[in-house]
Design a protein around this motif. Sequence first.
Motif, PDB file in Angstrom:
ATOM      1  N   GLY A 188       0.773  -1.282  -0.016  1.00  0.00           N
ATOM      2  CA  GLY A 188       0.020  -0.265  -0.114  1.00  0.00           C
ATOM      3  C   GLY A 188       0.675   1.332   0.089  1.00  0.00           C
ATOM      4  N   VAL A 189       2.171   1.272  -0.317  1.00  0.00           N
ATOM      5  CA  VAL A 189       3.057   2.392  -0.370  1.00  0.00           C
ATOM      6  C   VAL A 189       2.543   2.936  -1.540  1.00  0.00           C
ATOM      7  CG1 VAL A 189       5.456   3.023  -0.439  1.00  0.00           C
ATOM      8  CG2 VAL A 189       4.881   1.433   1.428  1.00  0.00           C
ATOM      9  N   ASP A 190       2.870   4.351  -1.589  1.00  0.00           N
ATOM     10  CA  ASP A 190       2.559   5.175  -2.689  1.00  0.00           C
ATOM     11  C   ASP A 190       3.825   4.923  -3.907  1.00  0.00           C
ATOM     12  OD1 ASP A 190       4.460   7.684  -2.704  1.00  0.00           O
ATOM     13  OD2 ASP A 190       3.834   7.437  -0.866  1.00  0.00           O
ATOM     14  N   HIS A 191       3.227   5.326  -5.193  1.00  0.00           N
ATOM     15  CA  HIS A 191       4.399   5.077  -6.159  1.00  0.00           C
ATOM     16  C   HIS A 191       5.764   5.795  -5.975  1.00  0.00           C
ATOM     17  CE1 HIS A 191       6.246   5.224 -10.191  1.00  0.00           C
ATOM     18  NE2 HIS A 191       6.358   6.623 -10.213  1.00  0.00           N
ATOM     19  N   ARG A 192       5.913   7.122  -5.531  1.00  0.00           N
ATOM     20  CA  ARG A 192       7.075   7.807  -5.276  1.00  0.00           C
ATOM     21  C   ARG A 192       7.928   7.027  -4.301  1.00  0.00           C
ATOM     22  NH1 ARG A 192       8.190  12.732  -2.443  1.00  0.00           N
ATOM     23  NH2 ARG A 192      10.072  13.744  -3.236  1.00  0.00           N
ATOM     24  N   THR A 193       7.093   6.854  -3.170  1.00  0.00           N
ATOM     25  CA  THR A 193       8.106   6.154  -2.105  1.00  0.00           C
ATOM     26  C   THR A 193       8.646   4.701  -2.620  1.00  0.00           C
ATOM     27  OG1 THR A 193       6.657   7.444  -0.509  1.00  0.00           O
ATOM     28  CG2 THR A 193       7.861   5.479   0.117  1.00  0.00           C
ATOM     29  N   ALA A 194       7.621   4.121  -3.450  1.00  0.00           N
ATOM     30  CA  ALA A 194       8.062   2.733  -3.815  1.00  0.00           C
ATOM     31  C   ALA A 194       8.990   2.719  -4.660  1.00  0.00           C
ATOM     32  CB  ALA A 194       6.816   1.992  -4.604  1.00  0.00           C
TER      33      ALA A 194
END
Length: 290
Positions: free
Chosen positions: A223-229
């Motif tokens: 469930g982590v957002d794209h930028r953080t992933a």
Amino acid sequence: MGSPLILASLPFAIGIVMLGLGLSLTLDDFRRVGQYPKAAVVALLCQIVLLPAICFGLVLAFRLPPELAVGVLLVAASPGGPTANLFSHLFGGNVALNVTLTAINSVLAVVTLPIVVNLSAGYFLPDEAALGLQFDKMLQVFVMVLGPVAIGMLVRARVPEVARRLNLPVRALSIVVLVGAIYAVLYSEREHLVDYFVSVGLAALVFNIVSLLVGYGVPRLAGVDHRTATAVGFEIGIHNTGLAITVALSPTLLNSAEIAIPGAVYGIVMFFTATGFGWLISRRARKSVS
């Protein structure tokens, strides 16, 4: 195994790389982990637990010779390199998280790297009793990794203007150091290069791609957002191969050019795969927005 001068200078060379990391860090970078608790926990579990386990399976599947198998696992145990921050910046990742993860992983590697090396050496090279990283050698890894980082952080805290001026030259020198380390390994083993590349090239490529995919995919599943992933993907996929090569080559540590070969191969491959990976996930993110 190459020039004694090169071998003797390797610990100092990796010290320059870690000094460059220290010059870019503050204590807030360690505290910042509280801002990204889920991403940080997932990234650290991937780096410390999942990646070595996957790597172990890969080296068994590829039936690598023992020294090369240990070398690939040594790469897996090495923390993310400062280069991960650059790729994260280029492809829209959360660079602040990269800096935090690199800092924490570099500290943890002082413990986790010797554990992985000792377990892999015990499994693949049971007759080489002296090959592992015993306590005195672990202390050398500790000094080589954390000493320069601490000095760099101290310089930044006390004389930030000096740290700012040194930052770019030291980063440039770090790239030269990495290229020099790779060259030293390839030159010392030039008579067997073709055989080594045939043996470990595909395994290094697959492991690199898997590392990038795990680093990006597992956080996304959590469930982590794209930028953080994206930041985690580069952090997990781009290793500090200079450290891996130094630990392998140093006469007072593993003292093996064969174990250093996977680090050299990975160090070449990762720039191309990371670029392709960054382009693909950026394109995918743009499509999902539009």
